[in-house]
Motif scaffolding. Sequence first.
Motif, PDB file in Angstrom:
ATOM      1  N   ALA A  56       0.851  -1.323   0.053  1.00 15.83           N
ATOM      2  CA  ALA A  56      -0.099  -0.080   0.008  1.00 15.83           C
ATOM      3  C   ALA A  56       0.916   1.339   0.058  1.00 15.83           C
ATOM      4  CB  ALA A  56      -1.005  -0.021   1.203  1.00 15.83           C
ATOM      5  N   ASP A  57       2.225   1.146   0.757  1.00 17.18           N
ATOM      6  CA  ASP A  57       3.021   2.156   0.614  1.00 17.18           C
ATOM      7  C   ASP A  57       3.438   2.761  -0.853  1.00 17.18           C
ATOM      8  OD1 ASP A  57       3.190   1.760   3.058  1.00 17.18           O
ATOM      9  OD2 ASP A  57       5.170   0.974   2.980  1.00 17.18           O
ATOM     10  N   ARG A  58       3.134   1.831  -1.927  1.00 15.15           N
ATOM     11  CA  ARG A  58       3.293   2.471  -3.202  1.00 15.15           C
ATOM     12  C   ARG A  58       2.057   3.205  -3.655  1.00 15.15           C
ATOM     13  NH1 ARG A  58       6.241  -2.373  -3.309  1.00 15.15           N
ATOM     14  NH2 ARG A  58       7.746  -2.911  -4.664  1.00 15.15           N
ATOM     15  N   ALA A  59       1.026   2.881  -3.165  1.00 17.70           N
ATOM     16  CA  ALA A  59      -0.286   3.784  -3.539  1.00 17.70           C
ATOM     17  C   ALA A  59       0.077   4.978  -3.073  1.00 17.70           C
ATOM     18  CB  ALA A  59      -1.601   3.012  -3.151  1.00 17.70           C
ATOM     19  N   GLU A 107      12.946   6.852 -10.152  1.00 19.91           N
ATOM     20  CA  GLU A 107      13.056   7.015  -8.764  1.00 19.91           C
ATOM     21  C   GLU A 107      11.746   6.209  -7.858  1.00 19.91           C
ATOM     22  OE1 GLU A 107      13.328  10.739  -6.189  1.00 19.91           O
ATOM     23  OE2 GLU A 107      14.668  10.992  -7.768  1.00 19.91           O
ATOM     24  N   LEU A 108      10.639   6.608  -8.301  1.00 20.50           N
ATOM     25  CA  LEU A 108       9.491   6.006  -7.967  1.00 20.50           C
ATOM     26  C   LEU A 108       9.438   4.558  -7.968  1.00 20.50           C
ATOM     27  CD1 LEU A 108       6.412   6.783  -6.724  1.00 20.50           C
ATOM     28  CD2 LEU A 108       5.622   6.359  -9.111  1.00 20.50           C
ATOM     29  N   LEU A 109       9.905   3.843  -8.898  1.00 19.83           N
ATOM     30  CA  LEU A 109       9.649   2.443  -9.386  1.00 19.83           C
ATOM     31  C   LEU A 109      11.136   1.938  -9.060  1.00 19.83           C
ATOM     32  CD1 LEU A 109       8.795   2.986 -13.174  1.00 19.83           C
ATOM     33  CD2 LEU A 109       7.492   1.955 -11.306  1.00 19.83           C
ATOM     34  N   ALA A 141       3.024   8.431 -18.291  1.00 27.15           N
ATOM     35  CA  ALA A 141       1.847   8.661 -18.456  1.00 27.15           C
ATOM     36  C   ALA A 141       0.973   7.529 -18.064  1.00 27.15           C
ATOM     37  CB  ALA A 141       1.601   8.600 -20.182  1.00 27.15           C
ATOM     38  N   GLU A 142       1.199   6.401 -18.147  1.00 25.80           N
ATOM     39  CA  GLU A 142       0.444   5.444 -17.472  1.00 25.80           C
ATOM     40  C   GLU A 142       0.321   5.416 -15.975  1.00 25.80           C
ATOM     41  OE1 GLU A 142       1.186   1.307 -18.561  1.00 25.80           O
ATOM     42  OE2 GLU A 142      -0.710   0.707 -17.797  1.00 25.80           O
ATOM     43  N   LEU A 143       1.608   5.717 -15.272  1.00 25.62           N
ATOM     44  CA  LEU A 143       1.730   5.935 -13.606  1.00 25.62           C
ATOM     45  C   LEU A 143       0.736   7.151 -13.448  1.00 25.62           C
ATOM     46  CD1 LEU A 143       5.192   5.361 -13.122  1.00 25.62           C
ATOM     47  CD2 LEU A 143       3.528   4.112 -12.060  1.00 25.62           C
ATOM     48  N   ARG A 144       0.815   8.257 -14.147  1.00 24.96           N
ATOM     49  CA  ARG A 144       0.047   9.472 -13.853  1.00 24.96           C
ATOM     50  C   ARG A 144      -1.391   9.079 -14.035  1.00 24.96           C
ATOM     51  NH1 ARG A 144       2.596  14.460 -14.457  1.00 24.96           N
ATOM     52  NH2 ARG A 144       0.706  15.136 -15.539  1.00 24.96           N
TER      53      ARG A 144
END
Length: 216
Positions: A7-10, A34-36, A50-53
């Motif tokens: 859930a931390d990823r969310a 960085e996020l990934l 774009a997909e992550l956004r």
Amino acid sequence: MELASYADRAVSLVNTADPYRHRDTLTTCEQAKELLAPEGRCRVTNADVAELRAIRDRLREVFDAAESGRVPRAVQVLNSLMKQYPIRPVVTDHDGASWHLHLAEGAPTIAAVYGAKAAMGLAVQATELGFDRLGVCQAAPCREVFIDTSTNRSRRYHSDRCATRANVAAYRARRKEQARVAGEAEAAANAANAPGTATAAGAKVMAGAGSAAPGR
Ligand SMILES: [Zn+2]
Ligand SMILES: [Zn+2]
């Protein structure tokens, strides 16, 4: 690794955007990388950004809906995310690594892998702790999100910094109110001590109150 910890990823993904203060830290491949980082070494394209956004917008809606008590809407968005980004677990020892678990094997993009884990983790937390534990920071204008894991369900801010900021603001507001009340009391006392000016002072207070009233 506990499933709930995904859930931390969310939370991390949603908090890359702060639309209320026009801040966005997910606009480049570098920022996406960085996020990934928790996904290991991976190639990141503009399509991933774009997909992550897009996933981010939907996760934000889950938090906003839960925060405002619209749980069925939160569930609907969360379920649609999990349908689009399913968990497909596989145990593998690819490239000489020891046996380990891939949760979204065969996902078409790294953004999809991230989305699958984020949505599943959030669903685990929301159902184990309760949807009311999905929070949006109350230290306006901050709207960052968090998951309240406190034992007494008391968390209102996404960070210690926001909690401090909100407490300072509340303290200042109290001080200002105290000063205002004291000032009024003093004015009233002065008016009482000087009968000749009482009418003028009274009229002044009335005028002030009248002009401050809303809608006039
Ligand atoms: Zn692997
Ligand atoms: Zn905050």
